[in-house]
Design an enzyme around this catalytic site. Sequence first.
Site, mmCIF file in Angstrom:
data_model
loop_
_atom_site.group_PDB
_atom_site.id
_atom_site.type_symbol
_atom_site.label_atom_id
_atom_site.label_comp_id
_atom_site.label_asym_id
_atom_site.label_seq_id
_atom_site.Cartn_x
_atom_site.Cartn_y
_atom_site.Cartn_z
ATOM 1 N N CYS A 113 -48.004 -35.112 12.942
ATOM 2 C CA CYS A 113 -49.006 -34.728 13.951
ATOM 3 C C CYS A 113 -50.208 -34.011 13.355
ATOM 4 C CB CYS A 113 -48.367 -33.846 15.011
ATOM 5 S SG CYS A 113 -46.973 -34.632 15.784
ATOM 6 N N HIS A 253 -53.709 -30.212 18.948
ATOM 7 C CA HIS A 253 -52.729 -31.292 18.999
ATOM 8 C C HIS A 253 -51.978 -31.155 20.321
ATOM 9 C CE1 HIS A 253 -49.508 -33.966 18.357
ATOM 10 N NE2 HIS A 253 -48.600 -33.026 18.121
ATOM 11 N N ASN A 283 -47.403 -36.810 23.800
ATOM 12 C CA ASN A 283 -47.666 -36.477 22.402
ATOM 13 C C ASN A 283 -47.889 -37.771 21.620
ATOM 14 O OD1 ASN A 283 -47.517 -35.783 19.705
ATOM 15 N ND2 ASN A 283 -45.696 -34.494 19.898
HETATM 16 N N1 ACO Z 1 -34.532 -33.669 30.932
HETATM 17 C C1 ACO Z 1 -33.675 -32.740 31.403
HETATM 18 N N2 ACO Z 1 -33.069 -31.844 30.608
HETATM 19 C C2 ACO Z 1 -33.328 -31.892 29.295
HETATM 20 C C3 ACO Z 1 -34.216 -32.832 28.730
HETATM 21 C C4 ACO Z 1 -34.825 -33.754 29.610
HETATM 22 N N3 ACO Z 1 -35.692 -34.688 29.188
HETATM 23 N N4 ACO Z 1 -34.294 -32.631 27.409
HETATM 24 C C5 ACO Z 1 -33.488 -31.603 27.124
HETATM 25 N N5 ACO Z 1 -32.902 -31.152 28.258
HETATM 26 C C6 ACO Z 1 -31.967 -30.031 28.410
HETATM 27 C C7 ACO Z 1 -31.257 -29.699 27.113
HETATM 28 O O1 ACO Z 1 -30.123 -30.548 26.947
HETATM 29 C C8 ACO Z 1 -30.878 -28.260 27.348
HETATM 30 O O2 ACO Z 1 -29.738 -28.218 28.169
HETATM 31 P P1 ACO Z 1 -28.591 -27.108 27.935
HETATM 32 O O3 ACO Z 1 -29.282 -25.783 28.142
HETATM 33 O O4 ACO Z 1 -27.591 -27.450 28.967
HETATM 34 O O5 ACO Z 1 -28.136 -27.312 26.515
HETATM 35 C C9 ACO Z 1 -32.050 -27.704 28.159
HETATM 36 O O6 ACO Z 1 -32.711 -28.864 28.732
HETATM 37 C C10 ACO Z 1 -33.040 -26.908 27.350
HETATM 38 O O7 ACO Z 1 -33.356 -27.620 26.165
HETATM 39 P P2 ACO Z 1 -34.355 -27.033 25.073
HETATM 40 O O8 ACO Z 1 -34.454 -28.005 23.934
HETATM 41 O O9 ACO Z 1 -33.999 -25.616 24.762
HETATM 42 O O10 ACO Z 1 -35.721 -27.044 25.926
HETATM 43 P P3 ACO Z 1 -37.129 -26.457 25.530
HETATM 44 O O11 ACO Z 1 -37.582 -25.533 26.561
HETATM 45 O O12 ACO Z 1 -37.189 -26.011 24.093
HETATM 46 O O13 ACO Z 1 -38.064 -27.766 25.651
HETATM 47 C C11 ACO Z 1 -39.150 -29.363 24.213
HETATM 48 C C12 ACO Z 1 -37.823 -28.885 24.832
HETATM 49 C C13 ACO Z 1 -40.044 -29.812 25.330
HETATM 50 C C14 ACO Z 1 -38.860 -30.522 23.274
HETATM 51 C C15 ACO Z 1 -39.817 -28.203 23.439
HETATM 52 O O14 ACO Z 1 -38.857 -27.544 22.657
HETATM 53 C C16 ACO Z 1 -40.957 -28.643 22.543
HETATM 54 O O15 ACO Z 1 -41.987 -29.064 23.012
HETATM 55 N N6 ACO Z 1 -40.827 -28.448 21.215
HETATM 56 C C17 ACO Z 1 -41.927 -28.590 20.264
HETATM 57 C C18 ACO Z 1 -42.319 -30.009 20.031
HETATM 58 C C19 ACO Z 1 -43.357 -30.071 18.954
HETATM 59 O O16 ACO Z 1 -44.292 -29.305 18.892
HETATM 60 N N7 ACO Z 1 -43.186 -31.004 18.003
HETATM 61 C C20 ACO Z 1 -44.068 -31.049 16.854
HETATM 62 C C21 ACO Z 1 -45.012 -32.121 16.921
HETATM 63 S S1 ACO Z 1 -44.267 -33.692 17.139
HETATM 64 C C22 ACO Z 1 -44.448 -34.638 15.673
HETATM 65 O O17 ACO Z 1 -44.729 -34.180 14.599
HETATM 66 C C23 ACO Z 1 -44.136 -36.079 15.847
#
Ligand code: ACO
Length: 326
Positions: A113, A253, A283
């Site tokens: 990214c 980004h 994204n």
């Molecule tokens: N729908 C419903 N529930 C979900 C989903 C979904 N799509 N995905 C995960 N959950 C659940 C998980 O299983 C978890 O359940 P649990 O508590 O029972 O275990 C709960 O939701 C919370 O999951 P987290 O992963 O802790 O959720 P978080 O608030 O961290 O959000 C997300 C996840 C959106 C992916 C976030 O962490 C994020 O945006 N991370 C950064 C991404 C990023 O910046 N990436 C870098 C660039 S990408 C690249 O380089 C290609």
Amino acid sequence: MIHARITGTGSFAPKKIITNQDLEKLVDTSDEWITERTGIKERRIAEKGQNTSDLAYEAGKKALKAAELTAQELDLILVATMTPDTILPSMGCVLQDKLGAKNAAAFDIAAACSGFIYGLSIADAFIKAGAYKNILLVGAEVLSRFTDWEDRTTCVLFGDGAGAVVIQRHAGKHGILSTHLHSDGSLGDLLHVPAGGAQHPASHDTIRKRMHFIKMKGNETFKAAVRALEGVVQEALEHNKVKPEEIDLLVPHQANLRIIQAMAQRLNMPMEKVVLTLPKYGNTSAASIPMALDEAVRDGRVKENHLLLFEAFGGGLTWASALVRW
Ligand code: ACO
């Protein structure tokens, strides 16, 4: 003073839209969860037969037109991507052929990214060194082909698209003022595609184990992103002796609305000064900044003399910032 100046922008998004409601039918998720946790409402998906180089070509053509430059006048093509059509040849070379840019050298940048800002830095250095004058930099991704549509933790996040800029030698004060690049390979397993390279070439086993898809430890990546971006934005401001209030537009980004809001808050910047395309595109990795920039240029938000701050974070890990005087 010689600067590398962005003189044209272009972008392209495939027509096909997948909404959060569509995803509710594929995996155990909800529009509410996706909107609340990410800010994404829908994303674009490339049609069968429409590849990363096709998206790059459409965006590149528009950027060349905006810069009033022909493809033959290009002396370098850079493509930032983590989803090339093929491992060999590079997207840079495929794009060179599609554009008919016979006089250009061409290569790819693999920084996930952050790839677009890495590309800005490379273009800036080449122009300041006197090596090249007319550069096309494209961020292009077809992430949908590397997305596991059975994995709700990743498939709701990504989209396809391309954004491009023409960067030219400029004797004046406009252009790229600084770039700051960082990496931390020790955290590579937070965000990776395990198979398809020399370590795990394609086999029945790698396919059965779904190893050719993007895997992400979302929560850990989120925390690393906020920490790293705060640092690299501060670095850009201090290096240029610029106060946050002097920034006219933040072009981040587009990975997660909460990350973008946290950055805007750190800079004490109202969200009106932040270019946001995440709700409609998701994204798009290396394409997200040039797609957002092109939108803001075309709708008139970017004006001559404006100070623009770019920041990105991605797999590798990589993170980067750039400050640009428009
Ligand atoms: N729908 C419903 N529930 C979900 C989903 C979904 N799509 N995905 C995960 N959950 C659940 C998980 O299983 C978890 O359940 P649990 O508590 O029972 O275990 C709960 O939701 C919370 O999951 P987290 O992963 O802790 O959720 P978080 O608030 O961290 O959000 C997300 C996840 C959106 C992916 C976030 O962490 C994020 O945006 N991370 C950064 C991404 C990023 O910046 N990436 C870098 C660039 S990408 C690249 O380089 C290609």
